[in-house]
Design a protein around this motif. Structure first.
Motif, PDB file in Angstrom:
ATOM      1  N   MET A 121       1.062  -1.135   0.095  1.00 43.91           N
ATOM      2  CA  MET A 121       0.134   0.126   0.100  1.00 43.91           C
ATOM      3  C   MET A 121       0.907   1.635  -0.012  1.00 43.91           C
ATOM      4  SD  MET A 121      -2.995   1.481   3.393  1.00 43.91           S
ATOM      5  CE  MET A 121      -4.310   0.548   2.599  1.00 43.91           C
ATOM      6  N   ALA A 122       1.034   2.180  -0.747  1.00 39.62           N
ATOM      7  CA  ALA A 122       1.919   3.580  -1.075  1.00 39.62           C
ATOM      8  C   ALA A 122       0.550   4.404  -0.170  1.00 39.62           C
ATOM      9  CB  ALA A 122       1.556   3.658  -2.356  1.00 39.62           C
ATOM     10  N   VAL A 123       1.717   5.202   0.466  1.00 43.53           N
ATOM     11  CA  VAL A 123       1.264   6.182   1.560  1.00 43.53           C
ATOM     12  C   VAL A 123       1.025   7.431   0.892  1.00 43.53           C
ATOM     13  CG1 VAL A 123       1.908   8.020   3.084  1.00 43.53           C
ATOM     14  CG2 VAL A 123       2.657   5.372   3.168  1.00 43.53           C
ATOM     15  N   THR A 124      -0.204   8.397   0.516  1.00 42.92           N
ATOM     16  CA  THR A 124      -0.458   9.205  -0.293  1.00 42.92           C
ATOM     17  C   THR A 124      -0.941  10.157   0.208  1.00 42.92           C
ATOM     18  OG1 THR A 124      -3.400   8.759   0.159  1.00 42.92           O
ATOM     19  CG2 THR A 124      -1.730   7.647  -2.293  1.00 42.92           C
ATOM     20  N   MET A 125      -0.991  10.343   0.883  1.00 40.27           N
ATOM     21  CA  MET A 125      -0.966  11.383   1.915  1.00 40.27           C
ATOM     22  C   MET A 125       0.043  11.766   3.168  1.00 40.27           C
ATOM     23  SD  MET A 125      -4.935  12.890   3.286  1.00 40.27           S
ATOM     24  CE  MET A 125      -4.212  14.110   4.357  1.00 40.27           C
ATOM     25  N   GLN A 126       1.261  12.582   3.754  1.00 43.90           N
ATOM     26  CA  GLN A 126       2.074  13.014   4.682  1.00 43.90           C
ATOM     27  C   GLN A 126       1.012  13.278   6.163  1.00 43.90           C
ATOM     28  OE1 GLN A 126       5.243  11.785   4.547  1.00 43.90           O
ATOM     29  NE2 GLN A 126       4.618  10.682   2.279  1.00 43.90           N
ATOM     30  N   PRO A 127       1.765  12.625   6.980  1.00 40.70           N
ATOM     31  CA  PRO A 127       1.723  13.664   8.150  1.00 40.70           C
ATOM     32  C   PRO A 127       1.575  14.924   8.034  1.00 40.70           C
ATOM     33  CG  PRO A 127       3.091  11.675   8.590  1.00 40.70           C
ATOM     34  CD  PRO A 127       2.896  11.878   6.904  1.00 40.70           C
ATOM     35  N   GLY A 128       0.873  15.892   8.353  1.00 41.76           N
ATOM     36  CA  GLY A 128      -0.139  17.374   8.635  1.00 41.76           C
ATOM     37  C   GLY A 128       1.268  17.802   9.726  1.00 41.76           C
ATOM     38  N   ARG A 129       1.785  19.485   9.802  1.00 44.90           N
ATOM     39  CA  ARG A 129       2.532  19.987  10.386  1.00 44.90           C
ATOM     40  C   ARG A 129       1.753  20.375  11.138  1.00 44.90           C
ATOM     41  NH1 ARG A 129       8.115  22.230   8.952  1.00 44.90           N
ATOM     42  NH2 ARG A 129       7.795  22.536  10.946  1.00 44.90           N
ATOM     43  N   TYR A 130       1.855  19.720  12.192  1.00 45.37           N
ATOM     44  CA  TYR A 130       1.121  20.963  13.844  1.00 45.37           C
ATOM     45  C   TYR A 130       1.880  22.100  14.035  1.00 45.37           C
ATOM     46  CZ  TYR A 130      -1.934  16.788  13.032  1.00 45.37           C
ATOM     47  OH  TYR A 130      -2.186  16.074  12.694  1.00 45.37           O
ATOM     48  N   GLU A 131       1.380  23.500  14.510  1.00 47.77           N
ATOM     49  CA  GLU A 131       1.694  24.081  15.261  1.00 47.77           C
ATOM     50  C   GLU A 131       1.871  23.837  16.874  1.00 47.77           C
ATOM     51  OE1 GLU A 131       2.616  26.297  13.792  1.00 47.77           O
ATOM     52  OE2 GLU A 131       3.300  26.179  11.610  1.00 47.77           O
ATOM     53  N   ALA A 132       2.762  24.434  17.307  1.00 48.69           N
ATOM     54  CA  ALA A 132       3.846  24.097  18.639  1.00 48.69           C
ATOM     55  C   ALA A 132       2.548  25.180  19.698  1.00 48.69           C
ATOM     56  CB  ALA A 132       4.840  23.970  18.593  1.00 48.69           C
ATOM     57  N   SER A 133       2.271  24.740  20.422  1.00 52.05           N
ATOM     58  CA  SER A 133       1.719  25.966  21.468  1.00 52.05           C
ATOM     59  C   SER A 133       2.405  26.328  22.902  1.00 52.05           C
ATOM     60  CB  SER A 133       0.292  25.384  21.970  1.00 52.05           C
ATOM     61  OG  SER A 133       0.437  24.265  22.303  1.00 52.05           O
ATOM     62  N   GLU A 134       2.211  26.918  23.641  1.00 48.33           N
ATOM     63  CA  GLU A 134       2.518  26.927  24.489  1.00 48.33           C
ATOM     64  C   GLU A 134       1.687  26.352  26.220  1.00 48.33           C
ATOM     65  OE1 GLU A 134       5.795  28.241  25.387  1.00 48.33           O
ATOM     66  OE2 GLU A 134       5.814  28.256  23.391  1.00 48.33           O
ATOM     67  N   PHE A 135       1.563  26.279  27.462  1.00 43.60           N
ATOM     68  CA  PHE A 135       0.548  26.470  28.500  1.00 43.60           C
ATOM     69  C   PHE A 135       0.047  27.173  28.428  1.00 43.60           C
ATOM     70  CE2 PHE A 135       4.250  22.762  29.968  1.00 43.60           C
ATOM     71  CZ  PHE A 135       3.418  21.916  30.468  1.00 43.60           C
ATOM     72  N   GLN A 136      -1.486  27.709  28.570  1.00 43.46           N
ATOM     73  CA  GLN A 136      -1.803  28.410  28.471  1.00 43.46           C
ATOM     74  C   GLN A 136      -2.052  29.519  29.813  1.00 43.46           C
ATOM     75  OE1 GLN A 136      -6.633  26.932  27.801  1.00 43.46           O
ATOM     76  NE2 GLN A 136      -5.052  25.253  26.497  1.00 43.46           N
ATOM     77  N   THR A 137      -1.470  29.236  30.392  1.00 45.67           N
ATOM     78  CA  THR A 137      -0.208  29.921  31.462  1.00 45.67           C
ATOM     79  C   THR A 137       0.825  30.143  32.125  1.00 45.67           C
ATOM     80  OG1 THR A 137      -1.185  28.195  33.781  1.00 45.67           O
ATOM     81  CG2 THR A 137      -3.154  30.163  32.732  1.00 45.67           C
ATOM     82  N   GLY A 138       1.053  31.090  32.685  1.00 45.20           N
ATOM     83  CA  GLY A 138       2.406  31.159  33.035  1.00 45.20           C
ATOM     84  C   GLY A 138       3.101  30.401  34.189  1.00 45.20           C
ATOM     85  N   LEU A 139       4.589  29.525  34.295  1.00 47.05           N
ATOM     86  CA  LEU A 139       4.915  29.282  35.745  1.00 47.05           C
ATOM     87  C   LEU A 139       4.139  30.223  36.831  1.00 47.05           C
ATOM     88  CD1 LEU A 139       5.852  26.477  35.942  1.00 47.05           C
ATOM     89  CD2 LEU A 139       8.143  28.180  36.202  1.00 47.05           C
ATOM     90  N   CYS A 140       4.453  30.948  36.675  1.00 48.44           N
ATOM     91  CA  CYS A 140       4.339  31.829  38.195  1.00 48.44           C
ATOM     92  C   CYS A 140       2.883  32.384  38.570  1.00 48.44           C
ATOM     93  CB  CYS A 140       5.307  32.688  38.829  1.00 48.44           C
ATOM     94  SG  CYS A 140       6.432  31.639  38.707  1.00 48.44           S
ATOM     95  N   ASP A 141       1.598  32.407  37.041  1.00 44.55           N
ATOM     96  CA  ASP A 141       0.552  32.989  37.440  1.00 44.55           C
ATOM     97  C   ASP A 141      -0.322  32.507  38.461  1.00 44.55           C
ATOM     98  OD1 ASP A 141       1.670  34.459  35.496  1.00 44.55           O
ATOM     99  OD2 ASP A 141      -0.081  32.927  34.181  1.00 44.55           O
ATOM    100  N   PHE A 142       0.080  32.111  39.617  1.00 44.23           N
ATOM    101  CA  PHE A 142      -0.531  31.502  41.158  1.00 44.23           C
ATOM    102  C   PHE A 142      -2.000  32.152  41.434  1.00 44.23           C
ATOM    103  CE2 PHE A 142       4.046  32.257  42.562  1.00 44.23           C
ATOM    104  CZ  PHE A 142       3.903  31.102  42.166  1.00 44.23           C
TER     105      PHE A 142
END
Length: 104
Positions: A1-22
């Motif tokens: 079976m031939a691969v017809t689609m390459q895996p897409g690229r996903y944009e990397a994200s960040e944590f939704q809050t900062g380390l010290c956002d207490f």
């Protein structure tokens, strides 16, 4: 079976809050300050892991990888070793926000 689609690229994200956002969630901050092992168990429970796994670098790395959050194993290690309570609170805040957004 031939691969017809390459895996897409996903944009990397960040944590939704900062380390010290207490103050973004004072309840989590208080839980971390007064019962750090309980916070670890809550994180582990959210991730369907054994209770003691919630406070380590490995669960942070698994979470970061699952949600394509920028970082490295070295970053995770340094966060957990230098600021364990801050790292755990940040992770729990992010889990709770993703639950609210329906993407957890």
């Amino acid at each position: 079976m031939a691969v017809t689609m390459q895996p897409g690229r996903y944009e990397a994200s960040e944590f939704q809050t900062g380390l010290c956002d207490f103050f973004n969630d004072c309840g989590i901050c208080l839980l971390g300050a007064f019962c750090y092992p309980c916070l670890g168990c809550a994180i582990a429970s959210d991730m369907n892991e054994f209770c003691l796994c919630g406070m380590g670098m490995s669960i942070r790395s698994v979470y970061r990888t699952k949600y394509n959050i920028n970082g490295s194993l070295c970053d995770d290690f340094m966060m957990v070793m230098c600021c364990p309570m801050c790292a755990a609170c940040q992770l729990k805040r992010d889990i709770d926000r993703r639950k609210q957004q329906g993407i957890f």
